[in-house]
Design a protein around this motif. Structure first.
Motif, PDB file in Angstrom:
ATOM      1  N   UNK A 188      15.774  32.485 -49.646  1.00 35.65           N
ATOM      2  CA  UNK A 188      14.703  32.339 -50.469  1.00 35.65           C
ATOM      3  C   UNK A 188      13.179  32.852 -50.018  1.00 35.65           C
ATOM      4  N   UNK A 189      14.249  34.373 -48.969  1.00 37.52           N
ATOM      5  CA  UNK A 189      12.387  35.106 -48.672  1.00 37.52           C
ATOM      6  C   UNK A 189      11.848  35.699 -49.381  1.00 37.52           C
ATOM      7  N   UNK A 190      12.509  36.395 -50.182  1.00 34.20           N
ATOM      8  CA  UNK A 190      11.390  36.915 -51.936  1.00 34.20           C
ATOM      9  C   UNK A 190      11.290  36.539 -52.384  1.00 34.20           C
ATOM     10  N   UNK A 191      12.104  35.120 -52.759  1.00 37.51           N
ATOM     11  CA  UNK A 191      11.209  34.116 -53.911  1.00 37.51           C
ATOM     12  C   UNK A 191       9.791  33.675 -53.357  1.00 37.51           C
ATOM     13  N   UNK A 192      10.122  33.088 -52.206  1.00 37.74           N
ATOM     14  CA  UNK A 192       8.771  32.931 -50.859  1.00 37.74           C
ATOM     15  C   UNK A 192       7.672  33.943 -50.994  1.00 37.74           C
ATOM     16  N   UNK A 193       8.091  34.662 -51.106  1.00 39.36           N
ATOM     17  CA  UNK A 193       6.335  35.815 -50.666  1.00 39.36           C
ATOM     18  C   UNK A 193       5.973  36.609 -51.775  1.00 39.36           C
ATOM     19  N   UNK A 194       7.046  36.437 -52.762  1.00 39.14           N
ATOM     20  CA  UNK A 194       6.195  36.818 -54.651  1.00 39.14           C
ATOM     21  C   UNK A 194       5.332  35.280 -55.166  1.00 39.14           C
ATOM     22  N   UNK A 195       6.097  33.804 -54.441  1.00 39.67           N
ATOM     23  CA  UNK A 195       5.629  32.748 -54.822  1.00 39.67           C
ATOM     24  C   UNK A 195       3.586  33.171 -53.902  1.00 39.67           C
ATOM     25  N   UNK A 196       4.144  33.517 -52.947  1.00 40.79           N
ATOM     26  CA  UNK A 196       2.410  33.783 -51.887  1.00 40.79           C
ATOM     27  C   UNK A 196       2.172  34.372 -53.046  1.00 40.79           C
ATOM     28  N   UNK A 197       2.283  35.435 -52.940  1.00 40.96           N
ATOM     29  CA  UNK A 197       0.932  36.558 -53.578  1.00 40.96           C
ATOM     30  C   UNK A 197       0.925  36.473 -55.159  1.00 40.96           C
ATOM     31  N   UNK A 198       1.773  35.748 -55.832  1.00 41.64           N
ATOM     32  CA  UNK A 198       0.337  35.189 -56.662  1.00 41.64           C
ATOM     33  C   UNK A 198       0.102  34.049 -56.546  1.00 41.64           C
ATOM     34  N   UNK A 199       0.684  33.182 -55.679  1.00 40.94           N
ATOM     35  CA  UNK A 199      -0.677  31.592 -55.691  1.00 40.94           C
ATOM     36  C   UNK A 199      -2.040  32.537 -55.354  1.00 40.94           C
TER      37      UNK A 199
END
Length: 217
Positions: free
Chosen positions: A75-86
């Motif tokens: 799930x690394x890509x999804x977590x990284x995406x969410x991190x950037x958005x937050x």
């Protein structure tokens, strides 16, 4: 790309209050595995409460934990995406740019290793260009779009080199929703959509509000 479910998942869906938030963040900082039940949901709950900096901190821990976990759930890509958005929602544009660049590089590596679709790399580059444009670094934004252009040409000419599961659509939808945050009219009080997270992981209350019928009401 799914998160864990179960009792911990359900409990974390409840509206957080300051005491529970402190406990959740403390747990994440003790270096628990990225797949710990409820931790992903905790980050979503913080985002739904508009506590974007805290949500970003949890996603940071999730990304770091997964990087050191050989049995990670991918799930690394999804977590990284969410991190950037937050980070973007919290107003830290430069940090958001750094994380979106990391996401684009991960997508590029996946394409090179034939473990991920070219379409996701295009989406990541377009989103990266958007963030660069927000920071008035137009040259960087233009370069990101230029990098996406030959990939688009190849996709138009030959398509993806292999068949994928179809998650590219969700990937684009999450980034597209995040790009329109400033134009959305969220409820003045209570949870709001945790943009940066796939719709299927939103809490039932927020999914209901987002639905056409409830919004019309």
């Amino acid at each position: 790309m799914g998160h864990r479910s179960g009792a911990g998942h359900a409990a974390a869906r409840q509206t957080p209050h300051p005491g529970r938030a402190d406990q959740g963040l403390s747990r994440s900082r003790r270096g628990r595995a990225a797949g710990e039940p409820g931790l992903h949901s905790w980050a979503v709950a913080l985002a739904e409460e508009g506590r974007h900096a805290e949500a970003a901190a949890v996603y940071a821990d999730l990304v770091e934990a997964e990087a050191h976990d050989e049995a990670s759930s991918g799930t690394g890509d999804w977590n990284l995406m969410a991190w950037a958005v937050q980070l973007e929602a919290a107003g830290d544009i430069q940090a958001a740019i750094a994380r979106s660049n990391d996401l684009a590089e991960r997508c590029r590596l996946s394409v090179d290793q034939q473990t991920g679709p070219m379409a996701c790399l295009v989406y990541a580059l377009v989103n990266h260009a958007r963030l660069l444009g927000m920071s008035a670094t137009a040259t960087g934004a233009h370069a990101a779009l230029q990098a996406a252009e030959p990939i688009c040409v190849e996709l138009a000419r030959t398509g993806e080199p292999k068949s994928w599961s179809g998650y590219q659509t969700t990937y684009w939808a999450v980034l597209l929703a995040a790009s329109g945050r400033a134009d959305e009219q969220f409820p003045p009080t209570g949870p709001r959509p945790p943009l940066g997270v796939s719709f299927q992981h939103w809490s039932p209350h927020v999914r209901g509000w987002w639905g056409d019928q409830e919004r019309a009401t």
